[in-house]
Write an enzyme that holds these catalytic residues in place. Structure first.
Site, mmCIF file in Angstrom:
data_model
loop_
_atom_site.group_PDB
_atom_site.id
_atom_site.type_symbol
_atom_site.label_atom_id
_atom_site.label_comp_id
_atom_site.label_asym_id
_atom_site.label_seq_id
_atom_site.Cartn_x
_atom_site.Cartn_y
_atom_site.Cartn_z
ATOM 1 N N MET A 1 0.838 -1.191 0.000
ATOM 2 C CA MET A 1 0.000 0.000 0.000
ATOM 3 C C MET A 1 0.881 1.252 0.000
ATOM 4 S SD MET A 1 -2.978 -1.315 -0.065
ATOM 5 C CE MET A 1 -4.271 -0.226 0.546
ATOM 6 N N CYS A 2 0.237 2.378 -0.081
ATOM 7 C CA CYS A 2 0.963 3.632 -0.238
ATOM 8 C C CYS A 2 0.314 4.662 0.680
ATOM 9 C CB CYS A 2 0.854 4.114 -1.670
ATOM 10 S SG CYS A 2 1.265 2.843 -2.872
ATOM 11 N N GLU A 3 0.901 5.833 0.747
ATOM 12 C CA GLU A 3 0.227 6.932 1.449
ATOM 13 C C GLU A 3 0.100 8.138 0.548
ATOM 14 O OE1 GLU A 3 0.493 7.712 5.528
ATOM 15 O OE2 GLU A 3 1.236 5.721 6.049
#
Lengths: 258, 258
Positions: A1-3
């Site tokens: 996942m990423c932010e």
């Protein structure tokens, strides 16, 4: 996942403070070490910085987060790769010219079978699901509207439908801009805060850094920051609900499906 | 007018030395103080830096020219505005995605009536003749070829025709890339040099700086630098002729209309 990190403001504002918090999560306080990127709008112009290095180690990130670029719309992303190799071409935000404006797109999540969807006029350069989804979305918009539709609510309603469709194909938290608006969609996780008068102090969660916004603002300023996870420890952030679509302009919500 | 700088190399090479020479002309040894920009390809990926500040004063230019970004294709431009205000959106090189690649375009010169030409699928974001010409050119290419044509010579021949047409509409020195080739057209002024083994020393014309290429190369390296005006004082640069179109790949000419 990423932010994700986004900003919508009614005066050109720098994002140094929030960006300092975010890049810590790019390899130090978070695992998002597979590159980062940021786009700053100045009117219709766009500055964009991309780096496949971890945010915390990137020389470009260290330089940019001290560079007081003043902008009304910012979109940033730090990446933990799941689909698509760690390469410059796979680094968000992605950019396309459409209707004579630069559109930028950053995405957190992943899709199951997005690459079987037919594309319109826009093609991916890299190999991520995210860029494919961006091309799909713009292709759909272009097929529906040859020119930017009036009133703007037609565009907002169509984007809501398209983003909801993406949400049904997987996890799809999105920041999108066309230089006029910041379009935000929450699939699983997104939060926001609007800072306006009376301003106070804020302290980062991820770094030993505080700021007194009273010293760097004027009374009419309104600055909204949107992030996957709240960036400060002593402010009250608002949480998006899954499926929520909000359009921001000059720090205010101008369209919402709530 | 403006100045152009391009590079085509067979190994990822940094352009710090040449860029140091060029940015001096952005307000110090030359009048090109209305912004500058540079694009570096890394495979299909692209890093691009734009700044409407004079090259010589720009913090971003100072940072980038010390940043050893290694690339096989570089396009850079310093601007002396004649059409279109000094603004970020009017800063070269311009970028568009086309056939799943990022195309970049930098231009020196001006056109008489380019904006009366009908456009295809690509639209300008800013107000320069140059960006308009880029959109016109890509629109024509897209109309002719739905996909990138094979063999590549078909593309080269079509680009030669389109660039010659631009040359007939005004002064049109051009650097263009699609991440695979560097396409160069000389309308009035363009020069080039290929550095290969045995390497020697070079001294900048515009700054008190020399480099010994023997210390920073390996025997198989081949690096071509293309610039409006020669950048070094002690090397022999080749001059393009007006109307000359040359396509570079890995530092070598792969197509020429000479």
């Amino acid at each position: 996942m990423c932010e994700l990190l986004g900003m919508s403001a009614n005066v050109p504002t720098d994002i140094c403070f929030s960006l300092t918090g975010l890049v810590q999560r790019g390899g130090k306080t978070g695992p998002h070490k597979d590159g980062w990127g940021i786009g700053f709008y100045e009117g219709k112009g766009l500055r964009i910085f991309h780096d496949p290095e971890p945010g915390i180690e990137s020389k470009i990130a260290a330089f940019v987060r001290k560079l007081p670029i003043k902008s009304e719309i910012v979109i940033s992303h730090i990446r933990k790769a799941n689909r698509g190799k760690v390469e410059l071409k796979n680094t968000h935000p992605f950019v396309r010219e459409f209707w004579g404006s630069y559109w930028t797109f950053a995405h957190n999540g992943q899709f199951k079978k997005i690459k079987t969807e037919p594309l319109g006029d826009f093609r991916p350069v890299g190999t991520t699901d995210s860029e494919y989804a961006f091309c799909w979305l713009l292709g759909k918009l272009k097929k529906k509207f040859k020119e930017s539709p009036q009133p703007e609510s037609k565009l907002f309603e169509t984007l809501e439908i398209l983003m909801t469709e993406l949400h049904q194909k997987g996890v799809s938290n999105i920041l999108l801009s066309d230089s006029k608006h910041l379009y935000t969609f929450c699939s699983t996780k997104l939060s926001w805060i609007t800072r306006k008068s009376p301003f106070g102090k804020a302290t980062l969660l991820d770094a030993d850094l505080s700021i007194d916004f009273r010293k760097v603002t004027t009374p009419g300023d309104r600055v909204t920051v949107i992030a996957t996870n709240p960036l400060t420890s002593n402010e009250e952030w608002n949480l998006y609900k899954p499926g929520q679509f909000q359009v921001w302009k000059k720090g205010q919500i101008v369209f919402s499906n709530e």
